[in-house]
Scaffold this motif. Structure first.
Motif, mmCIF file in Angstrom:
data_model
loop_
_atom_site.group_PDB
_atom_site.id
_atom_site.type_symbol
_atom_site.label_atom_id
_atom_site.label_comp_id
_atom_site.label_asym_id
_atom_site.label_seq_id
_atom_site.Cartn_x
_atom_site.Cartn_y
_atom_site.Cartn_z
ATOM 1 N N UNK A 306 0.822 -1.210 0.000
ATOM 2 C CA UNK A 306 0.000 0.000 0.000
ATOM 3 C C UNK A 306 0.855 1.259 0.000
ATOM 4 N N UNK A 307 1.886 1.272 0.829
ATOM 5 C CA UNK A 307 2.646 2.515 0.997
ATOM 6 C C UNK A 307 3.679 2.742 -0.096
ATOM 7 N N UNK A 308 3.983 1.734 -0.898
ATOM 8 C CA UNK A 308 5.032 1.905 -1.916
ATOM 9 C C UNK A 308 4.649 2.967 -2.950
ATOM 10 N N UNK A 309 3.345 3.255 -3.079
ATOM 11 C CA UNK A 309 2.887 4.276 -4.017
ATOM 12 C C UNK A 309 2.700 5.637 -3.353
ATOM 13 N N UNK A 310 2.879 5.734 -2.059
ATOM 14 C CA UNK A 310 2.603 6.965 -1.338
ATOM 15 C C UNK A 310 3.592 8.065 -1.710
ATOM 16 N N UNK A 311 3.114 9.301 -1.830
ATOM 17 C CA UNK A 311 4.021 10.409 -2.168
ATOM 18 C C UNK A 311 5.167 10.584 -1.185
ATOM 19 N N UNK A 312 4.989 10.101 0.030
ATOM 20 C CA UNK A 312 6.065 10.189 1.023
ATOM 21 C C UNK A 312 7.346 9.522 0.516
ATOM 22 N N UNK A 313 7.197 8.416 -0.200
ATOM 23 C CA UNK A 313 8.361 7.660 -0.677
ATOM 24 C C UNK A 313 9.192 8.494 -1.649
ATOM 25 N N UNK A 314 8.532 9.140 -2.586
ATOM 26 C CA UNK A 314 9.270 9.977 -3.536
ATOM 27 C C UNK A 314 9.777 11.252 -2.882
ATOM 28 N N UNK A 315 9.049 11.755 -1.897
ATOM 29 C CA UNK A 315 9.483 12.972 -1.213
ATOM 30 C C UNK A 315 10.807 12.774 -0.478
ATOM 31 N N UNK A 316 10.999 11.628 0.130
ATOM 32 C CA UNK A 316 12.254 11.392 0.848
ATOM 33 C C UNK A 316 13.349 10.887 -0.088
ATOM 34 N N UNK A 317 12.986 10.590 -1.338
ATOM 35 C CA UNK A 317 13.988 10.186 -2.327
ATOM 36 C C UNK A 317 14.422 8.738 -2.235
ATOM 37 N N UNK A 318 13.593 7.883 -1.633
ATOM 38 C CA UNK A 318 13.956 6.472 -1.475
ATOM 39 C C UNK A 318 13.978 5.763 -2.824
ATOM 40 N N UNK A 319 15.086 5.086 -3.108
ATOM 41 C CA UNK A 319 15.226 4.324 -4.347
ATOM 42 C C UNK A 319 14.908 2.859 -4.064
ATOM 43 N N UNK A 320 13.756 2.377 -4.584
ATOM 44 C CA UNK A 320 13.324 0.993 -4.398
ATOM 45 C C UNK A 320 13.686 0.183 -5.630
#
Length: 392
Positions: A306-320
Motif C-alpha cells: 500500500x505505501x510503496x505508491x505513497x508520495x512520502x516515498x518519492x518525497x524522501x527520495x527512497x530508491x526501491x
C-alpha cells in the motif's frame, strides 16, 4: 514537556516574565543590583537557547511526523510538512541514533549487546550484516534453521557468508539453540508476548512477530549498518551481493516479478531484502511501521504494497529496486534455471511441516546439480526444480 531528570515538570517560560527579568526596568539605587540582573538575564538567555536547540533536534528526529501522512482509509495524502529539512540534519540525527540504540539494549549485558554483535558479524566494509529472525518452533533439530545453515554450507561460494549472519532469537529456547550452533546470536524479547510456538499465518502472534521485526530492523539501520534480511526458509545457494543494484536504497525479492526492477507494480516479498543505512531508509522504516496502526489486521507485506505508491516515498527520495525471480526465486515463482539461481524461498507455503518437506527437496535438487560436472553436461541434465510439491 518534561526535559529534566527530576520528578516535577519544568515551569512554563512566559515571554513577558523573561523580558522583565532581563533588566528592562531600570533601578538606579544600586549598581550591584544592575550587575545581578544583567548576569541573571544572560543565564536565562543561555538556558533558553539550549532548550530551543534541544527541542529542535528532538522534534526533527521523532518518528511521529510520518503518522500525519496516513489517512484512516486506503487513500494516502501528500505530507504537508517539509521533509527535506528533517532529512538534512545530520548533527541531530547522530544523537538520536545513539540514544535509540542505547535505549533498546540498555538492559542487556555485553553478551547480548546489539552494537557489539553487529560489529563482530560485519563484513569487510565494517557495516554490512546478514540478519534472520527465529523462534523455538523454527530452531528445533532438523527444522528450518538447520536447513537454512545447510544451504550456506552447500551453496556456491556461500560458506564464508555464514560468519556474517546474525540470528535474532525471539524467545529463550531459540537463543539457546542458536548459541549451540552459531556465532552471532541476539536475544530480542517482547514483554508480555510468547513467540516460541509456531505462529500460524495471519494469527495474532504472527502479526506481532512481523511488526516486531520491522521495528528491530529500523534500529539496525539507526545503528549505521546495512543489512540483508532473510527469512530462515530462504535457501542461500549463491552469493547475492553480485546481483544487487548499486543505486538502490531498499531492494526486495518478489512473490511475482512482473515488470522491470524499478516498477512499483511488482509484488514484493518481505522475506528477503537488502537495505542500506541512510536517512531515507530510516524514515521509510518508521513510516512502514506506523502503517500497523492505520491498517489493523494487515501484515507488513500488505502494508508495504500500500505505501510503496505513497508520495512520502518519492518525497524522501527512497530508491526501491525489485529483485528478479530468475535469480531470487521462490515457490510462488521458482527460478527456472539452476545456473542462475541465487536464493530459493519457501514462500506461498503455509505450515511448518509443509515448508520443511519441500525445502528438503530444494536441498536434494541442489546437491544433485552441484554433483554434476560444470559446463555443458550440467546445463543439459539439470536446469529446473522438482519443487514445490506439497506447497504447490
Amino acid at each position: 514537556m518534561d526535559l529534566g531528570g527530576g520528578g516535577g515538570s519544568n515551569p512554563k517560560v512566559d515571554e513577558d516574565d523573561f523580558l522583565e527579568s532581563g533588566g528592562n526596568h531600570h533601578d538606579s539605587s544600586s549598581h550591584h543590583h544592575q550587575h545581578q540582573r544583567y548576569f541573571s538575564s544572560a543565564a536565562v538567555k543561555i538556558t533558553l537557547l539550549f532548550v530551543v536547540v534541544g527541542l529542535t533536534c528532538l522534534v526533527l528526529n521523532q518518528s511521529a511526523y510520518p503518522t500525519q501522512m496516513f489517512q484512516r482509509s486506503y487513500t494516502f495524502s501528500e505530507p504537508k510538512d517539509s521533509l527535506r529539512g528533517n532529512i538534512s540534519s545530520p548533527s541531530c540525527t547522530a544523537g538520536a541514533m545513539q540514544h535509540n540504540v542505547s535505549s533498546s539494549s540498555s538492559s542487556a549485558n555485553d553478551n547480548n549487546n546489539l552494537e557489539i554483535i553487529l560489529r563482530a558479524a560485519a563484513m569487510a566494509d565494517n557495516k554490512t550484516v546478514i540478519i534472520t529472525t527465529l523462534n523455538a518452533a523454527w530452531t528445533e533439530p532438523n527444522s528450518i534453521f538447520d536447513l537454512f545453515l545447510e544451504s550456506f554450507r552447500i551453496g556456491n561460494q556461500t560458506q564464508n557468508l555464514l560468519k556474517h549472519v546474525v540470528v535474532v532469537a525471539l524467545d529463550r529456547k531459540a537463543y539457546s539453540r542458536c548459541m549451540e550452533v552459531h556465532l552471532h546470536c541476539y536475544a530480542l524479547t517482547t514483554a508480555g508476548v510468547n513467540f516460541s510456538g509456531e505462529a500460524f499465518f495471519m494469527s495474532e502472534d504472527y502479526l506481532k512477530m512481523m511488526w516486531r521485526r520491522i521495528d528491530f530492523l529500523r534500529i539496525v539501520l539507526e545503528t549505521g549498518y546495512d543489512f540483508v534480511f532473510t527469512d530462515a526458509d530462504v535457501m542461500w545457494l549463491r552469493d547475492p551481493f553480485q546481483r544487487f543494484y548499486p543505486d538502490g536504497d531498499f531492494q526486495i525479492a518478489c512473490d511475482h516479478y512482473w515488470y522491470n526492477y524499478t516498477d512499483l507494480n511488482n509484488s514484493p516479498n518481505g522475506g528477503f531484502n537488502y537495505v542500506k543505512s541512510n536517512n531515507r531508509t530510516i524514515q521509510f522504516y518508521k513510516f512502514w511501521h506506523t502503517g500497523r496502526d492505520y491498517f489493523p489486521g494487515k501484515h507488513d507485506q500488505d502494508v508495504l504494497n500500500m505505501i510503496k505508491f505513497n508520495p512520502f516515498i518519492s518525497r524522501i527520495g527512497l530508491e526501491i529496486r525489485f529483485l528478479d525471480t530468475a535469480y531470487f526465486g521462490g515457490f510462488c515463482e521458482p527460478s527456472k534455471d539452476l545456473d542462475l539461481v541465487i536464493t530459493m524461498h519457501a514462500n506461498c507455503c503455509i505450515g511448518l511441516e509443509n515448508k520443511i518437506h519441500d525445502i528438503k527437496m530444494v536441498i536434494d535438487d541442489w546437491r544433485r546439480y552441484m554433483a554434476l560436472p560444470s559446463g555443458t553436461e550440467r546445463n543439459l541434465n539439470s536446469t529446473s526444480w522438482t519443487v514445490p510439491r506439497i506447497c504447490g
